[in-house]
Write an enzyme that holds these catalytic residues in place. Sequence first.
Site, mmCIF file in Angstrom:
data_model
loop_
_atom_site.group_PDB
_atom_site.id
_atom_site.type_symbol
_atom_site.label_atom_id
_atom_site.label_comp_id
_atom_site.label_asym_id
_atom_site.label_seq_id
_atom_site.Cartn_x
_atom_site.Cartn_y
_atom_site.Cartn_z
ATOM 1 N N THR B 111 0.795 -1.229 0.000
ATOM 2 C CA THR B 111 0.000 0.000 0.000
ATOM 3 C C THR B 111 0.826 1.277 0.000
ATOM 4 O O THR B 111 0.283 2.355 0.087
ATOM 5 C CB THR B 111 -0.939 0.019 1.217
ATOM 6 O OG1 THR B 111 -0.199 -0.336 2.360
ATOM 7 C CG2 THR B 111 -2.092 -0.907 1.015
ATOM 8 N N THR B 187 2.930 -4.363 4.396
ATOM 9 C CA THR B 187 3.392 -4.427 5.791
ATOM 10 C C THR B 187 3.181 -5.789 6.439
ATOM 11 O O THR B 187 3.875 -6.123 7.385
ATOM 12 C CB THR B 187 2.666 -3.370 6.640
ATOM 13 O OG1 THR B 187 1.259 -3.534 6.480
ATOM 14 C CG2 THR B 187 3.074 -1.975 6.223
ATOM 15 N N ASP B 188 2.212 -6.569 5.937
ATOM 16 C CA ASP B 188 1.866 -7.800 6.650
ATOM 17 C C ASP B 188 3.056 -8.722 6.863
ATOM 18 O O ASP B 188 3.239 -9.275 7.945
ATOM 19 C CB ASP B 188 0.770 -8.570 5.889
ATOM 20 C CG ASP B 188 -0.595 -7.955 6.114
ATOM 21 O OD1 ASP B 188 -0.653 -6.861 6.710
ATOM 22 O OD2 ASP B 188 -1.593 -8.570 5.692
ATOM 23 N N LYS B 266 5.477 -6.906 13.085
ATOM 24 C CA LYS B 266 4.232 -6.147 12.993
ATOM 25 C C LYS B 266 3.367 -6.558 14.183
ATOM 26 O O LYS B 266 3.045 -7.733 14.339
ATOM 27 C CB LYS B 266 3.524 -6.467 11.673
ATOM 28 C CG LYS B 266 2.280 -5.614 11.447
ATOM 29 C CD LYS B 266 1.635 -5.851 10.084
ATOM 30 C CE LYS B 266 0.476 -4.879 9.876
ATOM 31 N NZ LYS B 266 -0.166 -5.011 8.568
#
Lengths: 661, 465
Positions: B111, B187-188, B266
């Site tokens: 993203t 980011t995951d 994360k």
Amino acid sequence: MDALPLKPFEEMTPTDYAHIGLKCGLEVHQQLLTRSKLFCRCPAGHYSSSYDAEVLRHMRPTLSEMGEYDGTALMEKKTRKNITYRLHHATVCTYEFDDTPPFFIDDQAIDIALELALLLRLNLVNELHIARKQYLDGSIPTGFQRTTILGVDGWLPFKDRTIRVRQLGLEEDSCREVSDHGHERTYLTDRLGMPLIEVVTEPEMFTPQETAEVCNLIRKVCRSTQKVRRGYGATRQDVNVSVEGGTRVEIKGVPQIWRIPRLIYNEASRQVALLGIMKELNRRGVTPDTITTASKDVTELLIKASYAPVRSAIDRNLKVRCVKLCGFAGLLNTPTQEHTIFAKEFSDRVRVIACLSELPNIVHSDSASESLWPQDWQKLRKRMQAHEDDALILVWGDDRDVQTACEEIVIRATEATSGVPSDTRQPLKDGTNGFERVLPGAERMYPDTDLPPIEIPAERVNRARAVMPEFVWQTEATFRQGAMVEDDIQRLCISPRVLLIQRAMNELGLSGKLLGVVLAQRMRALARAERRPERFSDEALFAILQAHSQERLAKEGIAWLMELILVQSTKDEITDADVIAVLDELDIQKMTDQELQCEVACAIQAADRTQFSTVAKLRRFLMGELMKALIGLVDGRRVWDCLTTTLRTVEPNLAEQWTGT
Amino acid sequence: MNGKAATKTTDGYRGPGLAVLQRHGVGVWSDVEVQTMGGRFRGIILPRSETADDKHIVLKLNSGYNIGVAAETVKSMTEHGRRAANYKIPEQQFPIDAGKPNVVLFGTGGTIASRLDYRSGAVIPAFSPGELYGSVPELADVCNLRTEKLFGVFSENMGPEQYIALAKRIGQAIEEGVDGIVIGHGTDTMHHTAAVLTFMVQNPPIPIVMVGSQRSSDRPSSDAALNLICAVKTAAESDIAEVVVCMFGPTSDEYCLIHRGTRVRKMHSSYRSTFRTIGDIPLAMIDPQTITLFRDDYKRRRRDRNVHINPAYSDEVTMLYYYPGMKPDVMEAMIEKGYRGIVIAGTGLGHVNKPTYRALQLAMDKGVHVYMTVQTLWGFVGMYVYETGREMMALGVMPLANMLPEVAFVKLSWVLGQTDDREEVKRLMLKSIGDEITEREPYNGYLIYQGAVPEVQEFLKKIKR
């Protein structure tokens, strides 16, 4: 200072407004009475100015769905604001400050909005699409408001015509601003996310007064559902104003309807004045294509200037810049609104966009009030190579801000050559308005990718239709027919007692006038006396009114009994059974003529007649005594008639003395 | 896209929705007036998301709002013209300044740079150098930026193929002489990729900075811009020659933290400040003006180009998140399916229940490599403390100190891609390459404060987090 281009506010007539081609539209925002906020489960309607934590954000413009940047967004980018949000644990969760995606939209809010969409006779959409409406001023931490349209193209009856309603939207409320100084803006987040509807009318109001009236009508429609919030800030309206040759300008967030007319008047005046300025500039040969400006750092030149704001800026090592606007001489003093001149248009832009919020933030060569010494202006004219017909504007502050300020002054001057710029303006207390931001367009809309579309099946619409109230104008007409006084009509047509009143009129044959007195005036008096009359259920009030219609209770007795029950009862809801119990306990029955005559006779007998010089005085005394005993039970007129008749039989020889007194 | 009158596209429409469009000779981007049983609507027909139902037509009204009209209520549709969306961030040539460091930005998806996709109704990656400069012009103050799109996948779809390609491309870029590398990543699984790159790209002479965003860049309050500015600055200016992650420090738009690739994780599904260094302190904090180093035990930037790329990877490694009452058949199934390495995330100090011993025995018999990490994330595996631990070690389970479970997983995948020799595997696993195992846990390496405690509330009131 010259006069305004319009007559004074009080002297303006509809013809005067027609002459300038005034057109107004409304966007009425009304908070809904829901348990939760629109996209999270935080409680709605809880306010708190205290806070537990703060979060800082910046905003950047992004593209619209159609691939365009919005002008407002680009403007806000120039302001480079640090936006601080205050968070209170009881009023916000991580959704409001954009660290959690939205939850499903609140069902209660959709149902209320549907009801309102039906009342405004809109064409309902079958599937709601949540959109993001960009707000880069920071009033929403995401940088956009989640919003959706429920219906389009409705209408409202107004006087002998209809006002078209463009659309009804359901959206989340924004933050409350705490402060905005320089590059720092602070918001409270408690109101953020509360569900509200936005009703948008077409620009079909032609005087300030009727705009206020239509606004009031929309507010009444909202309130007639009993499912909207009330109180300061629960209803706010944006007023769109334009005159012939002008531009749509939005006056944003007017909190009270009575402020609307003067705000419109001033905006109309401003647009007419700006058009005049444009004409004069064009006459002088200044057009968007030929406009010439220049700006220079003049800090050194003014090192000895006496004008206090410039003096203090130089002392603080700030910069002073001068902008030359060729051909603008003499125009900056032109009145635009009441107590407001054209120069304020520049000052506003400098304050809002360059963040030079300490006033005064500019001084100009047309200024009649305190300013630089003439010799300083002379020096500046020389440095700027300005001719007599050029105007100069000085601005001071941090280097970067002053650069932005000069650019903005030039932008505003250029806009002046083509008339009225599209602004969103803020309403000020004195009825004038100030620049808030560039008016946003459709470019700021973007589909919300966090939520799927929501289908609105026919059954759901039917459910809303089943619970929606009667059209408020119909209610008003019924009440008016029943001879209710206008003040009471306005209070009661949007009250939760509408159905009760109609039932009392139909089934008990009571007059609107009486019902107005009881349910508007008496109820208010009881509320003021802290008796909490809202505890009466409709059925309870109906039982009391019924007792009156059966003559068990006189007109005066209604309020007396209401108060009696309220004082006696500690219950939170008083039912018809409670009322009947009290009526029975006090054995309140219709008093027969015989019983009344008996009461009167006893009273006459008990009175010491020698105390009174005339029978008239005696009768007054007896009436007082009897009413003390019979108040509420027998109508005063009936007591008076009975007393008169009886006295005549007792004192026939004195009859002549007091007949007709 | 632009409108060609002859071809009416019907993107995403199926069933009744598609039938109505075809019946009235209109398509996506047609500006139409629709008469329905519920009234009249005017707008532009938009593409329909493929995951939405087939019963509605989406219209963009003049006001910019979108609405859905039920296909079955449509009586007529009249086309008044066509207007297609042209979603394009204004591209501007990225300025080149010979005096500035050269940074290359590799795009993998995610993203950080994205735009709307009608078909999926979600945001999809879009990546071009000019676009980036158009939306984040501050980047030009820091470096000369070159961008290169390697893949266009969401981070959950990153895997061995991408890891290897990325490692190789990094090696080439280093040889080409860039001064810093930035990797845009979803980011995951950014921390998986950061760890695997630490192992595959050893001894890099320059910073390799991973970056992403928790809010897509199509949102005004996105974290993408600050993350990107800080990541590019780290790559261009810092002397940290390691694989690091650069993401928001607090949720406030203030600064980023630079985390070591093997110690970062994360920790929140949606917060901006989701990336945290676990069991240690971050390397540095950075804002657009300043880099503030927190420690000096990092590898320094060098002028040479002597990087060692070791893009080995085995996909026969799996992870087992132990739960109470677990039956041995779960692990047995893994072994029977041919997995050669298993990383267990055990309870507490690194435990599983007695019934699982049977599966551990089978693993040992079959030569499967079993390593123990902790579900608690913070703290060391301590298999000597309780009998359970000692019994498990006797069954061949190797404790992995304070290596994070995901890091252990990618490291074992990397190691088994090189050797199957039990001792060699063990040697490689226990030899710390980039602080995946540390000797000491500092007192401020474990900070999960609890709200409502007075001193924490006081901190929250004072410090924008």
